[in-house]
Design a protein around this motif. Sequence first.
Motif, short mmCIF file in Angstrom:
data_model
loop_
_atom_site.label_atom_id
_atom_site.label_comp_id
_atom_site.label_asym_id
_atom_site.label_seq_id
_atom_site.Cartn_x
_atom_site.Cartn_y
_atom_site.Cartn_z
N SER A 16 0.86 -1.19 0.00
CA SER A 16 0.00 0.00 0.00
C SER A 16 0.89 1.23 0.00
CB SER A 16 -0.90 0.02 1.24
OG SER A 16 -0.11 0.21 2.41
N ARG A 17 0.29 2.37 -0.32
CA ARG A 17 1.07 3.60 -0.27
C ARG A 17 1.49 3.92 1.16
NH1 ARG A 17 0.41 9.32 -3.50
NH2 ARG A 17 1.88 10.50 -2.22
N MET A 20 4.50 1.90 1.88
CA MET A 20 5.64 2.47 1.17
C MET A 20 6.25 3.64 1.93
SD MET A 20 5.62 4.81 -2.23
CE MET A 20 4.99 6.10 -1.13
N SER A 51 4.63 13.44 -4.12
CA SER A 51 5.04 12.03 -3.99
C SER A 51 5.91 11.79 -2.77
CB SER A 51 5.80 11.59 -5.25
OG SER A 51 7.01 12.33 -5.39
N ASP A 54 4.68 11.20 2.07
CA ASP A 54 4.64 10.07 3.00
C ASP A 54 5.98 9.84 3.69
OD1 ASP A 54 1.85 8.83 1.96
OD2 ASP A 54 3.07 9.38 0.24
N PRO A 208 5.24 6.76 -5.61
CA PRO A 208 3.88 6.23 -5.58
C PRO A 208 3.08 6.63 -6.82
CG PRO A 208 3.95 8.28 -4.38
CD PRO A 208 5.33 8.07 -4.95
N ALA A 209 1.96 5.96 -7.04
CA ALA A 209 0.90 6.36 -7.98
C ALA A 209 1.09 5.82 -9.39
CB ALA A 209 0.72 7.87 -8.00
N ASP A 244 4.73 1.97 -4.48
CA ASP A 244 3.45 1.45 -4.03
C ASP A 244 2.88 0.56 -5.14
OD1 ASP A 244 2.32 3.14 -5.93
OD2 ASP A 244 0.98 4.16 -4.53
#
Length: 254
Positions: A16-17, A20, A51, A54, A208-209, A244
């Motif tokens: 999952s993000r 990550m 990005s 997190d 991510p993404a 992610d």
Amino acid sequence: MRYKKIDELQVYVADSRDEMGRISGQDAASMIKILLQEKEELNVMFAAAPSQDDVLAELVRDPDIDWGRINAFHMDEYLGLSDEAPQKFGNYLRKHIFDKVPFKKIFYIDSDSNPQKEAARYEEILREHPLDVCILGVGENGHLAFNDPGEADFGDTHFVKTVKLDVRCRQQQVNDGCFETFEEVPERALTVTIPGLLQAKAMFCVVPASNKAEAVKNMLTGKVDCSCPASILRTKRGARLYLDPRAAEQLTIE
């Protein structure tokens, strides 16, 4: 969490993000604390982009990092924006980390100065403060910092330079919600070069993404060349890539 080593690059695919961000932040924090046992002072460079939200949040939460022994740097900055513009990367980093922990010193790129003189000034600072850790991302066009295809040079003799941003890079800033329209995105910027980034002993690349999935695939499965600048991380011992599930959706990693 899945793991694979591709050339020298360690690749981690989170479930999952959130995972990550948590794992990349914890790994970066662990490296920082290890290096602080070996050196009195560290130099750490940070990317500025949604990005990176997190990983930066995870670093800020760590109560055991001695930030007072760490100098902070950022890796690129737009030319032509006002000092107060929220899109300025220095302002992003103030909001997400620079104003939240007590760094020893923060070295900003001054985009209001003459660009050539500022590039030379910031390069001198980087050469006087060799990077220990670099925390960065990858662009939709595969760029590192603002080293877009066409501007990136793996053999660049400078650590900082002025660049013209390509169309896909500028459109990404709109896609990320940083600007409302393409026309608002500056055309030029100052950036730390590929060799300037690679001087870091440890690199933590957090991506991510799904809008980065194509770039990640090109980075990991294509040639190591400037058509995908991020591919150079495959040659860097001490580099880690954290993805992610959406960023890794075009990969096959068991």
